[in-house]
Scaffold this motif. Sequence first.
Motif, PDB file in Angstrom:
ATOM      1  N   GLY A  42       0.793  -1.212   0.000  1.00  0.00           N
ATOM      2  CA  GLY A  42       0.000   0.000   0.000  1.00  0.00           C
ATOM      3  C   GLY A  42       0.832   1.270   0.000  1.00  0.00           C
ATOM      4  O   GLY A  42       0.531   2.217  -0.743  1.00  0.00           O
ATOM      5  N   LEU A  43       1.877   1.311   0.803  1.00  0.00           N
ATOM      6  CA  LEU A  43       2.682   2.519   0.900  1.00  0.00           C
ATOM      7  C   LEU A  43       3.465   2.788  -0.382  1.00  0.00           C
ATOM      8  O   LEU A  43       3.556   3.934  -0.833  1.00  0.00           O
ATOM      9  N   VAL A  44       4.035   1.752  -0.977  1.00  0.00           N
ATOM     10  CA  VAL A  44       4.803   1.962  -2.211  1.00  0.00           C
ATOM     11  C   VAL A  44       3.879   2.398  -3.351  1.00  0.00           C
ATOM     12  O   VAL A  44       4.182   3.338  -4.084  1.00  0.00           O
ATOM     13  N   SER A  45       2.743   1.716  -3.498  1.00  0.00           N
ATOM     14  CA  SER A  45       1.812   2.094  -4.565  1.00  0.00           C
ATOM     15  C   SER A  45       1.222   3.479  -4.307  1.00  0.00           C
ATOM     16  O   SER A  45       1.066   4.283  -5.236  1.00  0.00           O
ATOM     17  N   GLY A  46       0.901   3.771  -3.045  1.00  0.00           N
ATOM     18  CA  GLY A  46       0.362   5.077  -2.720  1.00  0.00           C
ATOM     19  C   GLY A  46       1.358   6.188  -2.980  1.00  0.00           C
ATOM     20  O   GLY A  46       0.991   7.256  -3.506  1.00  0.00           O
ATOM     21  N   ALA A  47       2.618   5.963  -2.621  1.00  0.00           N
ATOM     22  CA  ALA A  47       3.654   6.969  -2.874  1.00  0.00           C
ATOM     23  C   ALA A  47       3.848   7.182  -4.372  1.00  0.00           C
ATOM     24  O   ALA A  47       4.040   8.311  -4.836  1.00  0.00           O
ATOM     25  N   MET A  48       3.815   6.098  -5.137  1.00  0.00           N
ATOM     26  CA  MET A  48       3.969   6.217  -6.585  1.00  0.00           C
ATOM     27  C   MET A  48       2.853   7.069  -7.190  1.00  0.00           C
ATOM     28  O   MET A  48       3.095   7.967  -8.001  1.00  0.00           O
ATOM     29  N   MET A  49       1.607   6.805  -6.766  1.00  0.00           N
ATOM     30  CA  MET A  49       0.484   7.587  -7.309  1.00  0.00           C
ATOM     31  C   MET A  49       0.510   9.024  -6.798  1.00  0.00           C
ATOM     32  O   MET A  49       0.169   9.960  -7.519  1.00  0.00           O
ATOM     33  N   PHE A  50       0.946   9.210  -5.547  1.00  0.00           N
ATOM     34  CA  PHE A  50       1.025  10.564  -5.002  1.00  0.00           C
ATOM     35  C   PHE A  50       2.100  11.378  -5.712  1.00  0.00           C
ATOM     36  O   PHE A  50       1.953  12.589  -5.899  1.00  0.00           O
ATOM     37  N   ASP A 105      -0.044  19.901  -8.917  1.00  0.00           N
ATOM     38  CA  ASP A 105       0.153  20.979  -7.940  1.00  0.00           C
ATOM     39  C   ASP A 105       1.653  21.234  -7.820  1.00  0.00           C
ATOM     40  O   ASP A 105       2.356  20.571  -7.045  1.00  0.00           O
ATOM     41  N   LEU A 106       2.142  22.178  -8.588  1.00  0.00           N
ATOM     42  CA  LEU A 106       3.586  22.420  -8.671  1.00  0.00           C
ATOM     43  C   LEU A 106       4.162  23.002  -7.389  1.00  0.00           C
ATOM     44  O   LEU A 106       5.369  22.927  -7.161  1.00  0.00           O
ATOM     45  N   GLY A 107       3.312  23.571  -6.552  1.00  0.00           N
ATOM     46  CA  GLY A 107       3.816  24.178  -5.319  1.00  0.00           C
ATOM     47  C   GLY A 107       3.725  23.280  -4.105  1.00  0.00           C
ATOM     48  O   GLY A 107       3.974  23.721  -2.984  1.00  0.00           O
ATOM     49  N   MET A 108       3.416  22.001  -4.307  1.00  0.00           N
ATOM     50  CA  MET A 108       3.233  21.095  -3.180  1.00  0.00           C
ATOM     51  C   MET A 108       4.569  20.819  -2.477  1.00  0.00           C
ATOM     52  O   MET A 108       5.601  20.652  -3.128  1.00  0.00           O
ATOM     53  N   ASP A 109       4.533  20.766  -1.164  1.00  0.00           N
ATOM     54  CA  ASP A 109       5.733  20.571  -0.351  1.00  0.00           C
ATOM     55  C   ASP A 109       6.311  19.175  -0.585  1.00  0.00           C
ATOM     56  O   ASP A 109       5.606  18.167  -0.492  1.00  0.00           O
ATOM     57  N   VAL A 110       7.605  19.096  -0.866  1.00  0.00           N
ATOM     58  CA  VAL A 110       8.259  17.808  -1.120  1.00  0.00           C
ATOM     59  C   VAL A 110       8.319  16.948   0.140  1.00  0.00           C
ATOM     60  O   VAL A 110       8.490  15.730   0.071  1.00  0.00           O
ATOM     61  N   GLU A 111       8.134  17.574   1.294  1.00  0.00           N
ATOM     62  CA  GLU A 111       8.164  16.827   2.556  1.00  0.00           C
ATOM     63  C   GLU A 111       7.042  15.803   2.626  1.00  0.00           C
ATOM     64  O   GLU A 111       7.174  14.775   3.295  1.00  0.00           O
ATOM     65  N   TYR A 112       5.944  16.047   1.916  1.00  0.00           N
ATOM     66  CA  TYR A 112       4.847  15.078   1.907  1.00  0.00           C
ATOM     67  C   TYR A 112       5.306  13.745   1.306  1.00  0.00           C
ATOM     68  O   TYR A 112       4.968  12.678   1.823  1.00  0.00           O
ATOM     69  N   LEU A 113       6.071  13.826   0.218  1.00  0.00           N
ATOM     70  CA  LEU A 113       6.572  12.597  -0.406  1.00  0.00           C
ATOM     71  C   LEU A 113       7.668  11.966   0.441  1.00  0.00           C
ATOM     72  O   LEU A 113       7.778  10.739   0.512  1.00  0.00           O
ATOM     73  N   ARG A 114       8.460  12.805   1.110  1.00  0.00           N
ATOM     74  CA  ARG A 114       9.492  12.268   2.009  1.00  0.00           C
ATOM     75  C   ARG A 114       8.854  11.453   3.135  1.00  0.00           C
ATOM     76  O   ARG A 114       9.417  10.443   3.579  1.00  0.00           O
ATOM     77  N   SER A 115       7.687  11.887   3.616  1.00  0.00           N
ATOM     78  CA  SER A 115       6.994  11.146   4.671  1.00  0.00           C
ATOM     79  C   SER A 115       6.646   9.738   4.193  1.00  0.00           C
ATOM     80  O   SER A 115       6.776   8.759   4.941  1.00  0.00           O
ATOM     81  N   PHE A 116       6.216   9.625   2.943  1.00  0.00           N
ATOM     82  CA  PHE A 116       5.944   8.320   2.352  1.00  0.00           C
ATOM     83  C   PHE A 116       7.215   7.464   2.352  1.00  0.00           C
ATOM     84  O   PHE A 116       7.187   6.286   2.727  1.00  0.00           O
TER      85      PHE A 116
END
Length: 268
Positions: free
Chosen positions: A138-146, A153-164
């Motif tokens: 779930g986490l790998v697939s969710g991170a890939m889709m996220f 959303d070009l201004g989205m914080d990269v920290e969100y993906l780092r959390s994944f």
Amino acid sequence: MFGELALGGMFALAIPPFFKIERGFYKSTACVYLVSALMTTVGLGMLGWRGQVGIGPTTTSLAIVCGIWVVFCAVFTLYVVTLWSENGALRARAFSFGLLCGAIAVSALVILVKPTPFGALADVAYIITALTSSLALGLVSGAMMFGHWYLIDLGMDVEYLRSFIRLIAVALIADIIAMGLALAVLALFGGADATSAIGNLFGDHLMLWAMRMVFGPIASLILTWMCWQTLKIPQTMAATGLLYIALMSVVVGEMLGRFILFRTALPL
């Protein structure tokens, strides 16, 4: 495996901050995981419809487990519907109850394939490995889709993906530990049948087990580290590409694990 993907995927939806991410991400991603849960439910229903063939679970046990999955799908569907509304209280309750139902459904399904001679204590080993596999998928697939949402959303914080990425590393390490503990529990408390199955694994299927570990969690951990380094640039699209490969690695590992389950009855 599709059922585990559904549970882990639903958990993955909780990682990004809900009110800071475009609602479309949750709508599209949740629908993917709901379809995965429905596939498992339909598969169980079809097995139960065929009836008992002399081996494997009884028709009654299949019907009970299928019923649990129906409840999970119903609650998951309710959560998906609330994504098109502003009823936050209902959405939160549906999500929490859905996770609980999903964990019960995955646990019931994996116990269904556990050989009776392994004993009741072996249930713990089967459940833990199923839950860690669910988180990895779930986490790998969710991170890939996220990761694709950074194109929208070009201004989205990269920290969100780092959390994944951080949670993926934890889930993969937990998966490796869970498999080791499962073998230890079965060797100590599973009786002669479990001991024989472990001997069969390391005797006749050693290469298969090695491939399951190397092409599965070990390769995925390396790719997770590469994603983490890539996000230091930061380059979210390159990291998303690596997550594509990591997802394939996790899926290959889990498919090999199911083949080991088929050949030896061990929850790897």
